[in-house]
Design a protein around this motif. Structure first.
Motif, short mmCIF file in Angstrom:
data_model
loop_
_atom_site.label_atom_id
_atom_site.label_comp_id
_atom_site.label_asym_id
_atom_site.label_seq_id
_atom_site.Cartn_x
_atom_site.Cartn_y
_atom_site.Cartn_z
N ASN A 299 0.78 -1.52 0.27
CA ASN A 299 -0.15 -0.42 -0.30
C ASN A 299 1.02 0.78 -0.23
O ASN A 299 0.92 2.19 -0.90
CB ASN A 299 -1.03 -0.36 1.08
CG ASN A 299 -1.93 1.29 0.81
OD1 ASN A 299 -2.53 1.06 0.30
ND2 ASN A 299 -1.63 2.37 2.28
N GLN A 300 2.13 1.34 0.65
CA GLN A 300 3.19 2.27 1.11
C GLN A 300 3.05 2.72 -0.92
O GLN A 300 4.21 3.99 -1.26
CB GLN A 300 4.20 2.13 1.97
CG GLN A 300 3.65 2.02 2.71
CD GLN A 300 3.08 3.72 3.56
OE1 GLN A 300 1.42 3.70 3.84
NE2 GLN A 300 2.90 4.34 4.02
N HIS A 304 -1.71 -0.88 -4.04
CA HIS A 304 -2.84 -0.76 -4.08
C HIS A 304 -3.38 -2.65 -4.36
O HIS A 304 -4.54 -2.96 -3.36
CB HIS A 304 -3.87 0.10 -4.37
CG HIS A 304 -3.37 1.29 -3.95
ND1 HIS A 304 -2.64 2.25 -3.04
CD2 HIS A 304 -3.07 2.74 -4.44
CE1 HIS A 304 -2.72 2.98 -2.92
NE2 HIS A 304 -2.66 2.84 -3.97
N ALA A 307 -1.50 -5.33 -2.45
CA ALA A 307 -2.08 -4.45 -1.16
C ALA A 307 -2.88 -5.02 -0.62
O ALA A 307 -3.59 -5.81 0.83
CB ALA A 307 -2.14 -2.69 -0.57
N ALA A 308 -4.30 -5.34 -1.30
CA ALA A 308 -5.66 -5.66 -1.17
C ALA A 308 -5.52 -7.26 -1.08
O ALA A 308 -6.57 -7.83 -0.36
CB ALA A 308 -6.85 -4.85 -2.29
#
Length: 335
Positions: A299-300, A304, A307-308
């Motif tokens: 996420n950083q 995304h 990340a999800a």
């Protein structure tokens, strides 16, 4: 007589501030013999002419023919110093009048000290105090752990035993900034004794040409990452993470330690190193938090979708019943 303390100043094109720095050195309220050693790092203004005009025998000045950068100039100070101890003073800052006296009083009570550091005043351009920067004593057992997260020792006004440079080595020329953080961390790796003098010894001048410690920028992130990596590579995790229980199976605390290291790398935007540290953590011990941390790193990074994916897997690990429910309706999210 050989001075006990060398006040070291590195300067470059700041003659308009340098006079105040030198004046604060001469104004030290102490019977102790000291010298003021200024290395002019290839200034093109009137710095050398000003230094040459000072008749006080306590001052020595060395001129570098070209601007070589702070690490080179700092190392020249170390080479030229005559004192048993070195106190750093930046050319745009000043020492308080009792800086040396309170350092020596601290040394009297702690003769084993390799580094003595005090508190600082943050000031505006004309040295009006704007806030207090209070430091604290570092737990010797948690020394490396502390340096892993931030630099807990100011460079300005700190007093360093000359022999520490023989043990630790010179300032690293590849650190154009943060060379003090690198040096302190290497000193900590060599079991140096850091002692806090709870007095205000230094005034840090804020102006457009400098910045307070902790400002976030890519150059500092890269240099801080190198410091953290050097600590992890050169000290056993048990010596760094002394707060963890290493008495039983060492894999679990080692996994936890590497997960923490991963988050520090992530803070400095060293994402490849952060993911490598998580790989190491997971190879040692599988935990529910690992997937969440991996999702956080992605996420950083701005990834995304990845990340999800990992956040979804973490959610399913914490809620197994949710996975069965999703499967019943044909959803394999996060699997």
């Amino acid at each position: 007589m050989t001075p006990k303390i060398t006040i070291g100043i590195v300067t470059h094109n700041r003659s308009h501030y340098l006079a105040e720095a030198i004046a604060s050195s001469f104004a030290q309220n102490t019977p102790c013999e000291f010298e003021v050693l200024v290395v002019d790092d290839g200034s093109s203004d009137d710095t050398w002419r000003y230094l040459s005009s000072i008749a006080d025998p306590r001052l020595r000045a060395v001129r570098l023919e070209k601007n070589s950068g702070r690490p080179v100039a700092r190392n020249r100070v170390v080479e030229e110093m005559r004192g048993e101890f070195l106190v750093w003073l930046d050319d745009d800052d000043v020492l308080t009048s009792k800086a040396l006296a309170t350092h020596l009083a601290t040394l009297e009570s702690r003769p084993d000290a390799d580094v003595i550091y005090g508190n600082l005043y943050a000031c505006d351009d004309i040295l009006n105090i704007t806030r207090e920067l209070r430091y604290r004593e570092i737990d010797p057992r948690a020394m490396l752990y502390t340096f892993l997260f931030y630099d807990p020792v100011p460079n300005g006004g700190s007093m360093i035993r000359r022999s520490l440079f023989d043990k630790v080595g010179a300032y690293d020329l590849s650190f154009p900034r943060a060379q003090d953080y690198d040096f302190w961390s290497r000193a900590a790796l060599n079991n140096a004794v850091f002692v806090h003098n709870n007095n205000f010894v230094y005034k840090y001048r804020g102006h457009s040409g400098n910045f307070l410690v902790g400002e976030d920028n890519p150059e500092f992130n890269s240099l801080n990452t190198r410091v953290v990596r050097n600590i992890v590579l050169n000290a056993p995790l048990q010596k760094i993470f002394v707060n963890l229980d290493w008495s039983k199976d060492s894999r679990k605390p080692a996994a936890h330690a590497m997960a923490v290291v991963s988050m520090i790398f992530c803070k400095y935007e060293a994402y490849d190193l952060a993911l490598d540290a998580l790989d190491k953590s997971e190879s040692l011990f599988q935990s529910r938090e690992a997937e969440s941390l991996r999702g956080f790193v992605f996420n950083q990074m701005g990834e995304h979708e990845q990340a999800a994916h990992f956040m979804g897997r973490a959610l399913l690990q914490h809620n197994p019943g949710l996975g069965k429910l999703l499967s019943n309706v044909g959803i394999s999210y996060g699997a």
